[in-house]
Design an enzyme around this catalytic site. Structure first.
Site, short mmCIF file in Angstrom:
data_model
loop_
_atom_site.label_atom_id
_atom_site.label_comp_id
_atom_site.label_asym_id
_atom_site.label_seq_id
_atom_site.Cartn_x
_atom_site.Cartn_y
_atom_site.Cartn_z
N ASP A 152 0.81 -1.22 0.00
CA ASP A 152 0.00 0.00 0.00
C ASP A 152 0.84 1.27 0.00
O ASP A 152 0.34 2.35 -0.23
CB ASP A 152 -0.84 0.05 1.28
CG ASP A 152 -2.11 -0.73 1.14
OD1 ASP A 152 -2.64 -0.80 0.02
OD2 ASP A 152 -2.57 -1.28 2.16
C1 BGC Z 1 0.13 1.31 6.32
C2 BGC Z 1 -0.15 0.08 5.53
C3 BGC Z 1 -1.65 -0.02 5.34
C4 BGC Z 1 -2.16 1.26 4.69
C5 BGC Z 1 -3.65 1.27 4.46
C6 BGC Z 1 -0.44 2.51 5.63
O1 BGC Z 1 -0.19 3.64 6.37
O2 BGC Z 1 1.51 1.43 6.45
O3 BGC Z 1 0.37 -1.03 6.17
O4 BGC Z 1 -1.94 -1.10 4.53
O5 BGC Z 1 -1.82 2.37 5.48
O6 BGC Z 1 -4.39 1.48 5.59
C1 NOJ Z 2 -1.58 -3.75 5.46
C2 NOJ Z 2 -2.75 -3.85 4.56
O1 NOJ Z 2 -3.85 -4.30 5.28
C3 NOJ Z 2 -2.48 -4.78 3.43
O2 NOJ Z 2 -3.55 -4.77 2.54
C4 NOJ Z 2 -1.20 -4.42 2.74
O3 NOJ Z 2 -0.96 -5.37 1.74
C5 NOJ Z 2 -0.05 -4.34 3.70
N1 NOJ Z 2 -0.38 -3.46 4.74
C6 NOJ Z 2 1.26 -3.93 3.02
O4 NOJ Z 2 1.25 -2.59 2.68
#
Ligand code: BGC
Ligand code: NOJ
Length: 806
Positions: A483
């Protein structure tokens, strides 16, 4: 250092101190009513949706961070103590907390009184049961006063923590006997209320928090408890709570027991009232009567244990590695159930007021959940597919209560659609049930737009085919699995969401990771096509898979490892040419799993590179070297301090990909080594460094570049749980569901030795023995040698005896 121990026979983790480095939590509930409970009985509960139907209140960023929750006090003379240590925080003579499968117990003593607290949600009902048992182990008669307590949340947890000017005037309650009913907003548009009751006559109650606590006090020292009183208050507005007081006399050796019930009730709109202003309590009274005795409590508790016995009998391994047995037979599967239920919505680190159910998250959770309750998996697949758009892309999240896509985050995460193929394929491999493909499923929940689920999968696959960039690799959109790799975002202002800022599409930025996904899941889609007789389509898709595979081998390979992406300028991400972020884990795992460049030895090289650059004591880091400056063209990934989260932590979710990848190239040593490194049970001895629970995975473990190397964060809700089940049960131990039936294909080290697995699959029981005698004889089914790995399924046969000789 440890803060407890595993009790495998009882499937529990026993915590021996309330002072764990962080609250160590557990989940109550199976379907509908859920609670989070810590090792000091903190936490909250909700019905279906942690944001929209919050029943009890939780304070964010609180100090201590685990105060509130389920409040029990014992007043013994001038001493007030709590069996869970909190809220009273009085030093105990002994303390024990056991987290089990859907329940948590406490067993503590103080001044000759032993108290046990047991918490669980009974199967099929929307309530928490709490039992408090007290025994007088001293030589004198004890005159005790017991207090219960919970604090109501005014339903919508976001509004509850923001809109004080309204909310502090709307709280409403009714009290009848020992039952306190919370009916805020019921008078107008709600048709649900909650209650808190106990199966005995009470000596008093309080529902007005300010009266219960007294001015300026907190949960650890309520004035009423201190004075041994209750005010019999019925709150109006402000902060409604529910507390009972019960006076108990215990002769030496005597024991008493009380069952409390915290319930949630929905009433049909035309039956809301008993009389003007008086709520219809009939359904509540029925539920209360159902659990009003010790016998009823015990029967429900036993039913919960039987339920888990049954679930965990579907896959059971016996090997000489106690930790593998423990994690496979108990905690991995338990964590998968929790992630199936919660997605990433509610833990101590996911607030329950932020994200709903994630599309990619829930699809992946299903991969490890499938064998447990396939019917629920089926329903979930349909729910998820129903938020997909007509063009194959999809909303990124949805709220479990409404099942509608979340408009505030929208779509544009180009990996999302492919995960739908992944979980549907896994469902069919588990069950053989292809009727799911015919299930009429809407797009974006629009009535009348229903198409068979197969059409959703087709559009998912075609979405990648139709959205490729200059190198013939899939376009990344807002982001792929990572993400935080936001290649089209270009955010310059603090506070802008990396996930939603800027265009959701860009014609240049491409993802090698999605290429790996497409090759893997494109093949799985083609296999489904063949399986249901769509052979032409299977051929077409295989040709598309070939194209992406070739493009990846040509433009996605950096010489020693797979590239991560091309950015919006067409520059490489995750290449030896880069100054920072030279190598990323995700494409090494996924492209190797997909078999890209296998003939050229890419996979083996890629995994060697992981060991050279990314491996540390607790797993494999996500990238190296970490970004030390903000890169506007890369986005959030470069916003984290080095060594944390997506900027160089072990992001545990992708470790099992690499372990599975190792099995694909036949490297058993690496597969098991990767599995063990981040596996919580193997980190129990360093709990003071790891800090989170030793029975479940955390989302991340800080990497070598971090200030606190080895410290884990964000426990419980992570896709790691499901992937690790796939990894250890299928890829390593080798018991693999396929479209055609169960296949045995172990990839284990010599040292691991022989082992057995009991697997229930498609209505039959398989007793499998994997025997390492060096004979290499392979598969034997019911005494007869079989070519290959597939156990031939025989119609109506209920038991198979299987040996596999290595
Ligand atoms: C986090 C991710 C997460 C994303 C969506 C980001 O700030 O680091 O791990 O998947 O937000 O909520
Ligand atoms: C947490 C999110 O829930 C997931 O969808 C994502 O793949 C990982 N973070 C890595 O960014």
């Amino acid at each position: 250092m440890k803060y407890g121990f595993f009790d495998d026979a009882n499937r529990e983790y026993c915590i021996t101190t309330p002072f764990t480095p962080l609250p160590w939590i557990n989940y109550l509930g199976n379907d509908g009513f859920f609670g989070l409970i810590s090792n000091t009985a903190g936490g909250y509960c909700f019905y279906r949706d942690a944001k929209l139907r919050r029943i009890t209140r939780y304070r964010y960023n609180n100090i201590p961070n685990d105060i509130g929750g389920r409040l029990y006090y014992i007043k013994d003379g001038n001493t007030v103590w709590s069996p869970a240590y909190r809220p009273a925080e009085t030093e105990l003579d002994s303390y024990e907390c056991r987290h089990g499968m859907g329940y948590t117990t406490f067993n503590s003593t103080k001044d000759g009184v032993n108290a046990k607290l047991t918490f669980f949600v009974p199967l099929g009902d929307a309530c928490e049961l709490h039992r408090l048992e007290v025994v007088n182990n001293s030589n004198e008669t004890k005159e005790l006063t017991l207090y219960s307590g919970i604090e109501w949340c005014l339903w919508n947890a976001v509004d509850d923590s923001q809109n004080y000017q309204r909310n502090l005037s709307i709280g409403e309650l009714e009290v009848i006997g020992s039952t306190i009913y919370h009916k805020t907003e019921y008078r107008e548009r709600r048709n649900h209320y909650a209650f808190f009751t106990v199966n005995t006559e009470v000596d008093g109650f309080d529902t007005d928090r300010d009266v219960f606590l007294g001015a300026g006090r907190a949960w650890n020292k309520p004035v009423q408890v201190e004075n041994g009183k209750s005010g019999n208050t019925v709150a109006s507005g402000w902060y409604p709570i529910a507390s009972h007081s019960i006076k108990v006399t215990l002769a030496p050796g005597e024991k008493k027991s009380y069952v409390f019930q915290l319930g949630y009730i929905e009433v049909p709109r035309d039956q809301k009232w008993e009389s003007k202003g008086i709520i219809n309590k009939k359904p509540a009274v029925e539920l209360i009567n159902k659990y009003n005795s010790d016998a009823a409590f015990e029967a429900a508790f036993k039913a919960l244990k039987d339920y888990w016995d049954n679930l965990l009998s579907i896959y059971h391994v016996e090997s000489k590695d106690e930790k593998v047995n423990r994690m496979v037979n108990i905690w991995h599967q338990y964590q998968v159930m929790v992630t199936f239920n919660m997605s990433r919505s509610a833990s101590y680190w996911e607030t329950g007021i932020g994200r709903g159910m994630g599309f990619r998250d829930s699809c992946q959770d299903l991969l490890g959940f499938m064998h447990l309750i396939p019917e629920r998996a089926r329903d979930r697949i349909i729910d998820i597919a129903s938020i997909q758009f007509e063009n194959g892309s999809t909303y990124h999240q949805y709220q479990p209560l409404t099942k509608r896509g979340n408009a505030d985050i929208g779509g544009g995460f180009n990996d999302d659609p492919l995960w739908l193929v992944a979980c549907t394929a896994a469902y069919i491999r588990e069950t053989g049930d292809t009727t799911i493909l015919d299930h009429p499923t809407p797009f974006n929940n629009v009535e009348g737009s229903e198409k068979p689920l197969m059409e959703h999968l087709r559009r998912s696959i075609n979405f990648t085919i139709n959205n490729k960039g200059p190198h013939g690799l899939p376009l990344i959109g807002r982001a792929d699995w990572n993400d935080c790799l936001n290649l089209n975002c270009f955010s310059e202002e603090p506070g802008e969401s990396f996930q939603t800022f800027g265009p959701s599409e860009g014609p240049v930025a491409e993802s090698v990771f999605i290429a790996g996904m497409f090759v893997k899941y494109g093949k799985e889609y083609a296999d489904i096509c063949d399986y249901v007789g769509l052979t032409d389509e299977a051929k077409t898709i295989r040709a598309e898979v070939e194209k992406v595979k070739t493009a990846t081998e040509e433009f996605g390979w950096d010489g020693e490892w797979f590239l991560r992406a091309y950015d919006a300028y067409g520059n490489k991400v995750g290449s030896n040419e880069c100054e920072e972020g030279k190598i990323f884990i995700e494409p090494q795992g996924f492209c190797t799993m997909a078999g890209i460049g296998q003939e050229k030895g890419f996979g083996a090289k890629a995994l060697d590179s992981l060991y050279k650059y990314l491996v540390n004591d607790y797993g494999i880091e996500i990238l190296a070297p970490c970004y030390t400056t903000y890169h506007v063209e890369l986005g959030e990934i470069s916003s984290y301090p080095p060594g944390y989260k997506e900027n160089g932590a072990i992001f545990t979710h992708n470790n099992p990909w690499c372990s599975v990848a190792a099995t694909v190239i036949g490297d058993a040593e690496k597969a098991f080594d990767i599995y063990k490194r981040s596996c919580p049970a193997f980190l129990e001895d360093v709990s003071e460094i790891h800090r989170t629970e030793p029975y479940v995975y955390s989302q991340m473990i800080a990497g070598r570049a971090a200030v606190h190397y080895g410290e884990a964060k964000n426990s419980f809700l992570t896709g790691t749980a499901a992937w690790v089940v796939v990894d250890i049960t299928q890829a390593i131990l080798g018991v693999q569901p396929t479209l055609q039936g169960l296949s045995i294909k172990p990839c284990v080290t010599k040292d691991f030795g022989s082992y057995s697995v009991v697997r229930k699959y498609r209505g039959a029981k398989y007793d499998i023995n994997v025997i390492q005698d060096g004979s290499g004889k392979g598969l034997v089914v019911d005494g007869a040698a079989v070519e290959g790995n597939l156990i031939p399924a025989v119609e109506g046969k209920k038991e198979y005896k299987v040996e596999f000789y290595i």
